[in-house]
Design a protein around this motif. Structure first.
Motif, PDB file in Angstrom:
ATOM      1  N   PHE A  97      58.309  56.475 -49.195  1.00 14.27           N
ATOM      2  CA  PHE A  97      57.321  55.393 -49.291  1.00 14.27           C
ATOM      3  C   PHE A  97      57.954  54.034 -49.014  1.00 14.27           C
ATOM      4  CE2 PHE A  97      54.617  58.276 -52.040  1.00 14.27           C
ATOM      5  CZ  PHE A  97      53.638  58.412 -51.072  1.00 14.27           C
ATOM      6  N   SER A  98      59.161  53.837 -49.487  1.00 13.31           N
ATOM      7  CA  SER A  98      59.826  52.548 -49.232  1.00 13.31           C
ATOM      8  C   SER A  98      60.107  52.364 -47.740  1.00 13.31           C
ATOM      9  CB  SER A  98      61.124  52.460 -50.038  1.00 13.31           C
ATOM     10  OG  SER A  98      62.075  53.408 -49.580  1.00 13.31           O
ATOM     11  N   ILE A  99      60.442  53.483 -47.056  1.00 14.11           N
ATOM     12  CA  ILE A  99      60.666  53.389 -45.609  1.00 14.11           C
ATOM     13  C   ILE A  99      59.372  53.039 -44.887  1.00 14.11           C
ATOM     14  CG2 ILE A  99      61.266  54.723 -43.552  1.00 14.11           C
ATOM     15  CD1 ILE A  99      63.219  56.288 -45.265  1.00 14.11           C
ATOM     16  N   LEU A 100      58.273  53.697 -45.296  1.00 14.15           N
ATOM     17  CA  LEU A 100      56.995  53.441 -44.631  1.00 14.15           C
ATOM     18  C   LEU A 100      56.531  52.005 -44.823  1.00 14.15           C
ATOM     19  CD1 LEU A 100      55.064  56.731 -45.495  1.00 14.15           C
ATOM     20  CD2 LEU A 100      56.171  56.116 -43.344  1.00 14.15           C
ATOM     21  N   GLN A 101      56.898  51.391 -45.928  1.00 12.94           N
ATOM     22  CA  GLN A 101      56.492  50.006 -46.197  1.00 12.94           C
ATOM     23  C   GLN A 101      57.482  48.989 -45.647  1.00 12.94           C
ATOM     24  OE1 GLN A 101      55.995  49.860 -50.439  1.00 12.94           O
ATOM     25  NE2 GLN A 101      54.097  51.069 -50.421  1.00 12.94           N
ATOM     26  N   ALA A 108      59.512  49.363 -35.605  1.00  9.24           N
ATOM     27  CA  ALA A 108      60.082  50.413 -34.758  1.00  9.24           C
ATOM     28  C   ALA A 108      59.017  51.419 -34.347  1.00  9.24           C
ATOM     29  CB  ALA A 108      61.223  51.110 -35.489  1.00  9.24           C
ATOM     30  N   VAL A 109      58.135  51.788 -35.296  1.00  9.68           N
ATOM     31  CA  VAL A 109      57.054  52.721 -34.973  1.00  9.68           C
ATOM     32  C   VAL A 109      56.086  52.089 -33.973  1.00  9.68           C
ATOM     33  CG1 VAL A 109      55.077  53.968 -35.926  1.00  9.68           C
ATOM     34  CG2 VAL A 109      57.243  53.950 -37.161  1.00  9.68           C
ATOM     35  N   GLN A 110      55.744  50.821 -34.194  1.00 11.12           N
ATOM     36  CA  GLN A 110      54.838  50.136 -33.268  1.00 11.12           C
ATOM     37  C   GLN A 110      55.447  50.035 -31.876  1.00 11.12           C
ATOM     38  OE1 GLN A 110      54.045  46.374 -35.106  1.00 11.12           O
ATOM     39  NE2 GLN A 110      52.804  47.243 -36.756  1.00 11.12           N
ATOM     40  N   LEU A 111      56.753  49.762 -31.821  1.00  8.58           N
ATOM     41  CA  LEU A 111      57.413  49.665 -30.520  1.00  8.58           C
ATOM     42  C   LEU A 111      57.425  51.016 -29.822  1.00  8.58           C
ATOM     43  CD1 LEU A 111      58.942  47.940 -28.501  1.00  8.58           C
ATOM     44  CD2 LEU A 111      61.052  48.432 -29.754  1.00  8.58           C
ATOM     45  N   ALA A 112      57.668  52.088 -30.584  1.00  4.99           N
ATOM     46  CA  ALA A 112      57.669  53.425 -29.984  1.00  4.99           C
ATOM     47  C   ALA A 112      56.278  53.786 -29.459  1.00  4.99           C
ATOM     48  CB  ALA A 112      58.136  54.447 -31.015  1.00  4.99           C
ATOM     49  N   ARG A 113      55.238  53.466 -30.231  1.00  8.62           N
ATOM     50  CA  ARG A 113      53.864  53.737 -29.768  1.00  8.62           C
ATOM     51  C   ARG A 113      53.535  52.896 -28.546  1.00  8.62           C
ATOM     52  NH1 ARG A 113      50.629  53.600 -35.588  1.00  8.62           N
ATOM     53  NH2 ARG A 113      51.376  55.624 -36.379  1.00  8.62           N
ATOM     54  N   PHE A 114      53.945  51.636 -28.586  1.00  5.78           N
ATOM     55  CA  PHE A 114      53.688  50.742 -27.450  1.00  5.78           C
ATOM     56  C   PHE A 114      54.359  51.277 -26.190  1.00  5.78           C
ATOM     57  CE2 PHE A 114      55.317  47.019 -25.032  1.00  5.78           C
ATOM     58  CZ  PHE A 114      54.110  46.509 -24.597  1.00  5.78           C
ATOM     59  N   ALA A 115      55.630  51.683 -26.304  1.00  9.97           N
ATOM     60  CA  ALA A 115      56.349  52.201 -25.144  1.00  9.97           C
ATOM     61  C   ALA A 115      55.694  53.475 -24.622  1.00  9.97           C
ATOM     62  CB  ALA A 115      57.811  52.469 -25.520  1.00  9.97           C
ATOM     63  N   SER A 116      55.236  54.327 -25.516  1.00 12.75           N
ATOM     64  CA  SER A 116      54.584  55.563 -25.103  1.00 12.75           C
ATOM     65  C   SER A 116      53.274  55.283 -24.361  1.00 12.75           C
ATOM     66  CB  SER A 116      54.320  56.444 -26.320  1.00 12.75           C
ATOM     67  OG  SER A 116      53.614  57.611 -25.974  1.00 12.75           O
ATOM     68  N   ARG A 117      52.484  54.318 -24.853  1.00 14.80           N
ATOM     69  CA  ARG A 117      51.216  53.982 -24.198  1.00 14.80           C
ATOM     70  C   ARG A 117      51.450  53.369 -22.831  1.00 14.80           C
ATOM     71  NH1 ARG A 117      48.282  50.369 -28.548  1.00 14.80           N
ATOM     72  NH2 ARG A 117      46.665  50.270 -26.938  1.00 14.80           N
ATOM     73  N   VAL A 118      52.501  52.561 -22.694  1.00 13.23           N
ATOM     74  CA  VAL A 118      52.801  51.959 -21.393  1.00 13.23           C
ATOM     75  C   VAL A 118      53.244  53.031 -20.405  1.00 13.23           C
ATOM     76  CG1 VAL A 118      54.332  50.373 -20.174  1.00 13.23           C
ATOM     77  CG2 VAL A 118      53.341  49.694 -22.362  1.00 13.23           C
ATOM     78  N   ARG A 119      54.069  53.976 -20.865  1.00 15.10           N
ATOM     79  CA  ARG A 119      54.550  55.040 -19.968  1.00 15.10           C
ATOM     80  C   ARG A 119      53.407  55.904 -19.449  1.00 15.10           C
ATOM     81  NH1 ARG A 119      58.762  55.660 -23.790  1.00 15.10           N
ATOM     82  NH2 ARG A 119      57.611  57.412 -24.697  1.00 15.10           N
TER      83      ARG A 119
END
Length: 574
Positions: A97-101, A108-119
């Motif tokens: 929970f501390s990691i998720l918050q 990092a998660v947002q950047l990974a999702r962003f990179a995946s959507r761009v690809r």
């Protein structure tokens, strides 16, 4: 870009080791402690049954004592294992929970999702760095034209605005510094479907960094940079930026065109505006004495334009203008009657209110009109939210910074051929511009026309068919303006320019024969553009607009038509 999985494993190292040790100790104890089977004979639990029991006991599921009932010693050990596993799982879940918050993990998660959507983008798109007022207008127009884009913006609240905007496409957006080359790579600057990058943030140093990165990473990429100063603009141009936009230079050039050639200026504004907007009115700034209130970069640009046309100018500004003769400026805010009178407002033909604050501009206009109501008023609007206030004052010309920038960007991005056409009309006469404007008004009535380009290359299936597979009758420009439903009617489309072998032909006649490599710039309605696309994609319609006869679609009827034409050529021609 950080790997989210390894980032989680690194933070979960201690909890996972703790759980592994608890499970190992629990299993080892159950294997070592002797038990009794159903016949009262001693036995020892094997590792499989021990691990199976600890697995469902540690997770508080509970399926009983297997494979036989436990002894008191085994049950005492199980109690110890239960408390150890609860502590271990509480430690692991709490760490999760501390990691998720954690803010860095979320980024990092947002950047990974962003990179995946761009690809995953498979259509052509533009990378837009900055999401201010200019970018909002530009994105709306690009979305209306069904062109995709990716947004990089430093402020997170603006990224949320992109997420909740009513766009046709799911727009990838990320909150980060666009000056970071690695982030630009993640955002798709090296993506094969990226057709251009726009550096239009409020920080011109960041814009310079973006244009430099674009030049280094993809030199052939179309790049547009926004600059506020001449030094940065020249620096951008030295790095191969295709279009450097300085809002104040653009305003000065626009005002100079309106003073020197109002009909050409109106034609320019019409073709530069957003399709579907009302046609801009004809603006004829009077010649004579002008008063400029606020002498920043905007005021300098307007003064240069007025000086070129031989007008007299008085400047009102709070700062001491050492570059001007004392008799040409008044040191004041310019919102009071005394300073305006000192600048000669009573004998002036126009006033330019160009402070950085809208309240000062509106106050100066109100005071000036109270002194001389018939003044020609040019007002600078800094914030788009204040549009309703400026509309109530009804200036003769309202310059909105975001609109000027978005028009310049759009003209460069969508139709570079249009930029060449606009450059050439400045050498044409006012009569020529006025006649062309009348034709455009006849096509689109009171709305700004759409502009598009037709390129006759091997990638255009209709061009291959009409120019190679079936070159007779020859394809002429008028065929691209023929209604595919009725060949006697004409589409609401006007050819503005034809480029052939590097030579531009303005307003080519309809009878012009077309050839491979021709690039034609059209203006007209969006419906006419759609009909033209259909003609160029469907061979029977292409034959219909050339011959005026419906062509058979099926293989059988095409063969019958060919047989009939071979047997009765004269009758068929008649």
């Amino acid at each position: 870009m950080p790997n989210v999985v390894f980032l989680v494993l690194r933070r979960m190292r201690a909890p996972l080791i703790t759980l592994i040790l608890i499970y190992a100790i629990s299993v080892f104890g159950l294997v070592v402690i002797p038990g009794v089977d159903n016949h009262g004979q001693p036995y020892r639990m094997d590792f499989f049954h021990a691990f199976y029991f600890v697995s469902y006991t540690a997770t508080t599921i509970g399926f009983g004592e297997v494979p036989f009932a436990f002894t008191y010693t085994q049950r005492m050990w199980v109690v110890v294992c239960i408390y150890l596993s609860v502590i271990g799982w509480a430690y692991a879940i709490g760490t999760t929970f501390s990691i998720l918050q954690d803010k860095s993990f979320q980024q990092a998660v947002q950047l990974a999702r962003f990179a995946s959507r761009v690809r995953r983008i498979s259509e052509p798109f533009f990378l837009i760095c900055g999401y201010g007022q200019t970018a909002r207008l530009l994105c709306k127009v690009l979305d209306d034209q069904r062109m995709r884009f990716v947004v990089l913006e430093l402020r997170e609240d603006r990224v949320h605005d992109v997420t909740f905007a009513d766009y046709r496409f799911d727009v990838p957006a990320y909150a980060g510094d666009a000056a970071n080359p690695q982030l630009l790579t993640v955002a798709g600057i090296t993506h094969p479907r990226c057709h251009g990058v726009l550096a239009i943030t409020g920080n011109e140093e960041a814009n310079l960094a973006v244009t430099i990165s674009a030049h280094v990473l993809r030199p052939e990429l179309l790049s547009v940079g926004r600059a506020k100063t001449r030094a940065v603009a020249e620096n951008m141009a030295s790095f191969g930026t295709n279009r450097v936009i300085n809002m104040f230079d653009a305003v000065g050039a626009q005002f100079r065109r309106a003073l020197h050639a109002p009909h050409t200026s109106r034609l320019w504004d019409t073709l530069s505006d957003f399709p579907g907007e009302p046609l801009p009115p004809l603006v004829k700034p009077p010649r004579g004495h002008w008063v400029i209130v606020g002498f920043g970069r905007f005021g300098h640009a307007v003064k240069e334009a007025l000086d070129c046309e031989g007008a007299t100018v008085m400047v009102i500004d709070l700062e001491d203008q050492t570059e001007l003769p004392p008799e040409q400026y008044v040191q004041a805010l310019g919102v009071d009657a005394a300073s305006l009178r000192a600048a000669g407002i009573e004998r002036a033909v126009g006033i330019v209110a160009c402070h950085d604050h809208d309240a000062h501009n509106l106050s100066a206009i109100a005071t000036a009109r109270a002194i001389k109501p018939e003044l020609f008023v040019v007002a600078r609007q800094n914030l788009s939210n204040n549009g309703i206030l400026f509309e109530s004052f009804k200036p003769d010309v309202t310059v909105v910074r975001s609109e000027v920038m978005s028009h310049e960007c759009l003209r460069t991005l969508t139709t570079p051929t249009l930029a060449r056409f606009l450059g050439q009309i400045q050498s044409r006469s006012e009569v020529w511009s006025q006649a062309l404007m009348r034709e455009i008004e006849g096509l689109c009535e009171v709305h700004v026309p759409a502009t598009w380009v037709v390129t006759l290359t091997a990638k255009n299936a209709g061009a291959v068919y009409a120019l190679l597979a079936r070159p007779q009758p020859r394809l002429e420009l008028r065929h691209l303006m023929t209604n595919p439903q009725d060949h006697t009617r004409r589409l609401r489309a006007l050819p503005l320019m034809l480029n052939r072998a590097g030579r531009d032909i303005l307003l080519p006649p309809p009878e012009t024969p077309l050839a491979f490599g021709d690039v034609i710039l059209f203006a007209g309605t969006s419906r006419a553009r759609g009909a033209q696309d259909i003609v160029l994609s469907q061979y029977p319609l292409l034959d219909y607009v050339r011959t005026g006869r419906d062509q058979p679609n099926s293989w059988l009827f095409r063969r019958l038509a060919a047989w009939r034409a071979a047997r009765h050529p004269v009758e068929d021609e008649g």
